[in-house]
Design a protein around this motif. Structure first.
Motif, PDB file in Angstrom:
ATOM      1  N   CYS A   1       0.859  -1.175   0.000  1.00  0.00           N
ATOM      2  CA  CYS A   1       0.000   0.000   0.000  1.00  0.00           C
ATOM      3  C   CYS A   1       0.898   1.229   0.000  1.00  0.00           C
ATOM      4  CB  CYS A   1      -0.900   0.001   1.221  1.00  0.00           C
ATOM      5  SG  CYS A   1      -2.024   1.415   1.304  1.00  0.00           S
ATOM      6  N   ALA A   2       0.821   2.006  -1.062  1.00  0.00           N
ATOM      7  CA  ALA A   2       1.578   3.253  -1.164  1.00  0.00           C
ATOM      8  C   ALA A   2       0.721   4.395  -0.651  1.00  0.00           C
ATOM      9  CB  ALA A   2       1.980   3.494  -2.610  1.00  0.00           C
ATOM     10  N   ALA A   3       1.303   5.198   0.225  1.00  0.00           N
ATOM     11  CA  ALA A   3       0.552   6.286   0.844  1.00  0.00           C
ATOM     12  C   ALA A   3       1.170   7.632   0.495  1.00  0.00           C
ATOM     13  CB  ALA A   3       0.528   6.109   2.355  1.00  0.00           C
ATOM     14  N   SER A   4       0.345   8.642   0.415  1.00  0.00           N
ATOM     15  CA  SER A   4       0.821  10.009   0.210  1.00  0.00           C
ATOM     16  C   SER A   4      -0.114  10.950   0.951  1.00  0.00           C
ATOM     17  CB  SER A   4       0.864  10.358  -1.274  1.00  0.00           C
ATOM     18  OG  SER A   4      -0.425  10.273  -1.843  1.00  0.00           O
ATOM     19  N   GLY A   5       0.406  12.127   1.262  1.00  0.00           N
ATOM     20  CA  GLY A   5      -0.430  13.096   1.949  1.00  0.00           C
ATOM     21  C   GLY A   5       0.268  13.662   3.158  1.00  0.00           C
ATOM     22  N   ARG A   6      -0.407  13.600   4.283  1.00  0.00           N
ATOM     23  CA  ARG A   6       0.087  14.220   5.500  1.00  0.00           C
ATOM     24  C   ARG A   6       1.195  13.411   6.135  1.00  0.00           C
ATOM     25  NH1 ARG A   6      -5.589  16.383   8.216  1.00  0.00           N
ATOM     26  NH2 ARG A   6      -6.085  17.850   6.560  1.00  0.00           N
ATOM     27  N   THR A   7       1.665  13.866   7.286  1.00  0.00           N
ATOM     28  CA  THR A   7       2.720  13.183   8.016  1.00  0.00           C
ATOM     29  C   THR A   7       2.254  11.778   8.373  1.00  0.00           C
ATOM     30  OG1 THR A   7       3.396  15.302   8.944  1.00  0.00           O
ATOM     31  CG2 THR A   7       4.244  13.304   9.992  1.00  0.00           C
ATOM     32  N   LEU A   8       2.768  10.805   7.648  1.00  0.00           N
ATOM     33  CA  LEU A   8       2.190   9.466   7.731  1.00  0.00           C
ATOM     34  C   LEU A   8       2.530   8.757   9.025  1.00  0.00           C
ATOM     35  CD1 LEU A   8       2.650   8.489   4.020  1.00  0.00           C
ATOM     36  CD2 LEU A   8       0.550   9.168   5.172  1.00  0.00           C
ATOM     37  N   THR A   9       3.590   9.148   9.701  1.00  0.00           N
ATOM     38  CA  THR A   9       3.888   8.521  10.989  1.00  0.00           C
ATOM     39  C   THR A   9       2.850   8.886  12.041  1.00  0.00           C
ATOM     40  OG1 THR A   9       5.395  10.352  11.452  1.00  0.00           O
ATOM     41  CG2 THR A   9       6.359   8.315  10.593  1.00  0.00           C
TER      42      THR A   9
ATOM     43  N   ALA B   1      -5.395  -6.725   9.843  1.00  0.00           N
ATOM     44  CA  ALA B   1      -4.199  -6.391  10.616  1.00  0.00           C
ATOM     45  C   ALA B   1      -4.023  -4.879  10.669  1.00  0.00           C
ATOM     46  CB  ALA B   1      -2.955  -7.037  10.000  1.00  0.00           C
ATOM     47  N   ALA B   2      -3.280  -4.419  11.690  1.00  0.00           N
ATOM     48  CA  ALA B   2      -2.992  -2.995  11.818  1.00  0.00           C
ATOM     49  C   ALA B   2      -1.620  -2.800  12.444  1.00  0.00           C
ATOM     50  CB  ALA B   2      -4.058  -2.301  12.659  1.00  0.00           C
ATOM     51  N   ILE B   3      -1.038  -1.617  12.211  1.00  0.00           N
ATOM     52  CA  ILE B   3       0.290  -1.299  12.735  1.00  0.00           C
ATOM     53  C   ILE B   3       0.315   0.169  13.119  1.00  0.00           C
ATOM     54  CG2 ILE B   3       1.227  -0.797  10.423  1.00  0.00           C
ATOM     55  CD1 ILE B   3       3.841  -2.200  11.372  1.00  0.00           C
ATOM     56  N   ASN B   4       1.021   0.489  14.205  1.00  0.00           N
ATOM     57  CA  ASN B   4       1.044   1.879  14.660  1.00  0.00           C
ATOM     58  C   ASN B   4       2.079   2.689  13.887  1.00  0.00           C
ATOM     59  OD1 ASN B   4       3.354   0.775  15.827  1.00  0.00           O
ATOM     60  ND2 ASN B   4       3.149   1.970  17.709  1.00  0.00           N
ATOM     61  N   GLY B   5       2.225   3.940  14.281  1.00  0.00           N
ATOM     62  CA  GLY B   5       2.994   4.893  13.496  1.00  0.00           C
ATOM     63  C   GLY B   5       4.452   4.541  13.270  1.00  0.00           C
ATOM     64  N   ASP B   6       5.129   4.055  14.311  1.00  0.00           N
ATOM     65  CA  ASP B   6       6.548   3.742  14.151  1.00  0.00           C
ATOM     66  C   ASP B   6       6.802   2.260  13.949  1.00  0.00           C
ATOM     67  OD1 ASP B   6       7.569   3.940  17.692  1.00  0.00           O
ATOM     68  OD2 ASP B   6       6.171   2.627  16.636  1.00  0.00           O
ATOM     69  N   GLY B   7       5.750   1.481  13.808  1.00  0.00           N
ATOM     70  CA  GLY B   7       5.883   0.059  13.543  1.00  0.00           C
ATOM     71  C   GLY B   7       6.175  -0.807  14.750  1.00  0.00           C
ATOM     72  N   SER B   8       6.086  -0.234  15.940  1.00  0.00           N
ATOM     73  CA  SER B   8       6.454  -0.987  17.140  1.00  0.00           C
ATOM     74  C   SER B   8       5.322  -1.845  17.694  1.00  0.00           C
ATOM     75  CB  SER B   8       6.912  -0.005  18.231  1.00  0.00           C
ATOM     76  OG  SER B   8       5.860   0.890  18.570  1.00  0.00           O
ATOM     77  N   ASN B   9       4.124  -1.625  17.206  1.00  0.00           N
ATOM     78  CA  ASN B   9       2.969  -2.354  17.725  1.00  0.00           C
ATOM     79  C   ASN B   9       2.099  -2.830  16.568  1.00  0.00           C
ATOM     80  OD1 ASN B   9       1.188  -3.416  19.623  1.00  0.00           O
ATOM     81  ND2 ASN B   9       0.031  -1.503  19.792  1.00  0.00           N
ATOM     82  N   THR B  10       1.701  -4.099  16.618  1.00  0.00           N
ATOM     83  CA  THR B  10       0.841  -4.653  15.592  1.00  0.00           C
ATOM     84  C   THR B  10      -0.353  -5.366  16.230  1.00  0.00           C
ATOM     85  OG1 THR B  10       2.163  -6.689  15.545  1.00  0.00           O
ATOM     86  CG2 THR B  10       2.695  -4.986  13.908  1.00  0.00           C
TER      87      THR B  10
ATOM     88  N   ALA C   1      10.055   5.519   5.555  1.00  0.00           N
ATOM     89  CA  ALA C   1      10.946   6.256   4.659  1.00  0.00           C
ATOM     90  C   ALA C   1      10.402   6.267   3.230  1.00  0.00           C
ATOM     91  CB  ALA C   1      12.337   5.642   4.679  1.00  0.00           C
ATOM     92  N   HIS C   2       9.624   5.246   2.896  1.00  0.00           N
ATOM     93  CA  HIS C   2       9.072   5.150   1.552  1.00  0.00           C
ATOM     94  C   HIS C   2       7.554   5.255   1.533  1.00  0.00           C
ATOM     95  CE1 HIS C   2      13.090   3.280   1.065  1.00  0.00           C
ATOM     96  NE2 HIS C   2      13.055   3.907  -0.096  1.00  0.00           N
ATOM     97  N   ASN C   3       6.990   5.654   2.678  1.00  0.00           N
ATOM     98  CA  ASN C   3       5.531   5.874   2.766  1.00  0.00           C
ATOM     99  C   ASN C   3       4.744   4.667   2.269  1.00  0.00           C
ATOM    100  OD1 ASN C   3       5.984   8.441   3.765  1.00  0.00           O
ATOM    101  ND2 ASN C   3       5.891   9.391   1.757  1.00  0.00           N
TER     102      ASN C   3
END
Length: 125
Positions: A22-30, A49-58, A75-77
């Motif tokens: 899934c490629a994302a664009s727009g606002r601050t994605l983190t 499934a879901a994942i939080n902003g910095d990838g530390s929680n799924t 880094a690649h949104n």
């Protein structure tokens, strides 16, 4: 506003693997949680499934835990869903989604704010 575009769907045999992106664009994605949902014909859209902003929680649905892995590359949104040991019941249209704030991972599709157009995954026996 966040724009999401899925790719990577297709046809695979039972027991095989697929990787959705899934490629994302727009606002601050983190600042956004990212997730995957799916919808089979005649059924409600369901959480995968879901994942939080910095990838530390799924967070995973019971039906896919241990077979699917969600990850994100800020880094690649982009965020991915690696699907292994696929079953016929995994056949569905898969949607990526995002929501704010990033630390709340929820299975309810009603509170996810942005959606991609969907990609078809078909698992044949």
């Amino acid at each position: 506003q966040v724009q999401l575009v899925e790719s990577g769907g297709g046809l695979v045999q039972t027991g095989g693997s697929l990787r959705l992106s899934c490629a994302a664009s727009g606002r601050t994605l983190t600042s956004y949680a990212m997730g995957w949902f799916r919808q089979a014909p005649g059924k409600e859209r369901e959480f995968v499934a879901a994942i939080n902003g910095d990838g530390s929680n799924t967070y995973y649905a019971d039906a896919v835990r241990g077979r699917f892995t969600i990850s994100r590359d800020n880094a690649h949104n982009a965020h991915d869903l690696q699907m292994n040991s696929l079953k016929s019941e995994d056949t569905a249209i898969y949607y990526c989604a995002s929501r704010y704030p990033e630390h709340i991972l929820t299975s309810s599709p009603d509170v996810w704010h942005y959606w991609g157009q969907g990609t078809q995954v078909t698992v044949s026996s």
